[in-house]
Design an enzyme around this catalytic site. Structure first.
Site, PDB file in Angstrom:
ATOM      1  N   PHE A  24       0.848  -1.195   0.000  1.00 10.04           N
ATOM      2  CA  PHE A  24       0.000   0.000   0.000  1.00 10.04           C
ATOM      3  C   PHE A  24       0.881   1.241   0.000  1.00 10.04           C
ATOM      4  O   PHE A  24       1.745   1.404   0.874  1.00 10.04           O
ATOM      5  CB  PHE A  24      -0.913   0.011   1.241  1.00 10.04           C
ATOM      6  CG  PHE A  24      -1.793   1.229   1.299  1.00 10.04           C
ATOM      7  CD1 PHE A  24      -2.912   1.325   0.487  1.00 10.04           C
ATOM      8  CD2 PHE A  24      -1.493   2.290   2.152  1.00 10.04           C
ATOM      9  CE1 PHE A  24      -3.720   2.464   0.509  1.00 10.04           C
ATOM     10  CE2 PHE A  24      -2.296   3.427   2.189  1.00 10.04           C
ATOM     11  CZ  PHE A  24      -3.406   3.508   1.363  1.00 10.04           C
ATOM     12  N   GLY A  27       2.091   7.903  -0.189  1.00 12.19           N
ATOM     13  CA  GLY A  27       2.854   9.138  -0.380  1.00 12.19           C
ATOM     14  C   GLY A  27       3.615   9.078  -1.691  1.00 12.19           C
ATOM     15  O   GLY A  27       3.015   8.932  -2.753  1.00 12.19           O
ATOM     16  N   SER A  28       4.938   9.129  -1.589  1.00 16.83           N
ATOM     17  CA  SER A  28       5.741   9.139  -2.818  1.00 16.83           C
ATOM     18  C   SER A  28       5.530   7.864  -3.633  1.00 16.83           C
ATOM     19  O   SER A  28       5.734   7.876  -4.853  1.00 16.83           O
ATOM     20  CB  SER A  28       7.220   9.332  -2.491  1.00 16.83           C
ATOM     21  OG  SER A  28       7.669   8.277  -1.673  1.00 16.83           O
ATOM     22  N   GLU A  99      13.460   3.684   1.238  1.00 12.84           N
ATOM     23  CA  GLU A  99      12.717   4.237   2.381  1.00 12.84           C
ATOM     24  C   GLU A  99      13.390   3.876   3.710  1.00 12.84           C
ATOM     25  O   GLU A  99      12.730   3.539   4.686  1.00 12.84           O
ATOM     26  CB  GLU A  99      11.269   3.723   2.348  1.00 12.84           C
ATOM     27  CG  GLU A  99      10.550   3.946   1.027  1.00 12.84           C
ATOM     28  CD  GLU A  99      10.465   5.418   0.588  1.00 12.84           C
ATOM     29  OE1 GLU A  99      10.863   6.296   1.351  1.00 12.84           O
ATOM     30  OE2 GLU A  99      10.010   5.656  -0.545  1.00 12.84           O
TER      31      GLU A  99
HETATM   32  C1  BEZ Z   1       4.360   5.542   0.632  1.00 14.77           C
HETATM   33  O1  BEZ Z   1       4.116   6.296  -0.287  1.00 14.77           O
HETATM   34  O2  BEZ Z   1       3.639   4.588   0.894  1.00 14.77           O
HETATM   35  C2  BEZ Z   1       5.583   5.750   1.412  1.00 14.77           C
HETATM   36  C3  BEZ Z   1       5.852   6.988   1.901  1.00 14.77           C
HETATM   37  C4  BEZ Z   1       6.996   7.188   2.627  1.00 14.77           C
HETATM   38  C5  BEZ Z   1       7.871   6.147   2.849  1.00 14.77           C
HETATM   39  C6  BEZ Z   1       7.563   4.896   2.386  1.00 14.77           C
HETATM   40  C7  BEZ Z   1       6.422   4.692   1.664  1.00 14.77           C
END
Ligand code: BEZ
Length: 186
Positions: A24, A27-28, A99
């Site tokens: 899931f 964010g980015s 990440e």
């Molecule tokens: C994401 O988009 O799910 C995400 C955001 C920040 C760090 C890792 C994943």
């Protein structure tokens, strides 16, 4: 807890028996898809909200001047809509590295727009990680994001790309939208 989460994430889930795993993204991962996937679809998870409360030392800021990026904060009753990806387990080698600044993998159920559900993984930077910055007002967040920049580019680009990606998903996230408005009006 160490800021670099690569080793910890490797230990958390044994994916060796799986040929595919749902991931899931909130964010980015919604707009920066630098990994192969088998399938993707909008989905939501329950009980969580996006917040720009995590410091970024390695992408949208530096150790001396961290930027602000998203994490998820437990919020009973809320839904967080993002994009789910079906990936092969080797993709997590790349994402654990991408990440690594405080994000741990957690298992979560996710619900798709047709009502179907799958269990999968999500990256969350919990409040006890060293890079966690915590809450601030929308104006303060916009100011911070407007000034920060790192190896992946300006912090503002992260916010703008996210807002546009959420609009494409037909998602209104008041936290993100308010900061975006404060940024473009500043
Ligand atoms: C994401 O988009 O799910 C995400 C955001 C920040 C760090 C890792 C994943």
């Amino acid at each position: 807890m160490s800021q670099n989460t690569i080793a910890e994430n490797k230990k958390r889930h044994d994916l060796s028996g799986h040929s595919e795993v749902w991931l899931f993204g909130y964010g980015s991962l919604i707009y920066k898809v630098d990994f192969p996937y088998l399938e993707r679809a909008p989905a939501y998870i329950e009980g969580w909200s996006r917040r720009f409360w995590q410091g970024s030392h390695d992408h949208r800021g530096t150790p001396e001047a961290p930027g602000r990026v998203l994490t998820l904060i437990e919020t009973p009753g809320e839904k967080c809509t993002g994009m789910a990806y079906k990936v092969t387990p080797d993709v997590f080698e790349h994402l654990d590295h991408r990440e690594k600044n405080g994000y741990l993998r957690f298992t979560t159920p996710m619900t798709f727009r047709d009502g179907s559900q799958h269990e999968g993984l999500v990256y969350i930077a919990t409040e006890d990680n060293e890079a966690f910055l915590g809450p601030a007002s929308s104006k303060e967040l916009a100011e911070h994001i407007g000034q920060a920049s790192g190896p992946s580019g300006p912090n503002s680009e992260y916010l703008v790309k996210l807002q546009l990606a959420l609009e494409q998903l037909d998602v209104h996230d008041p936290h993100v939208y308010d900061i975006y408005q404060d940024l473009i009006n500043s």
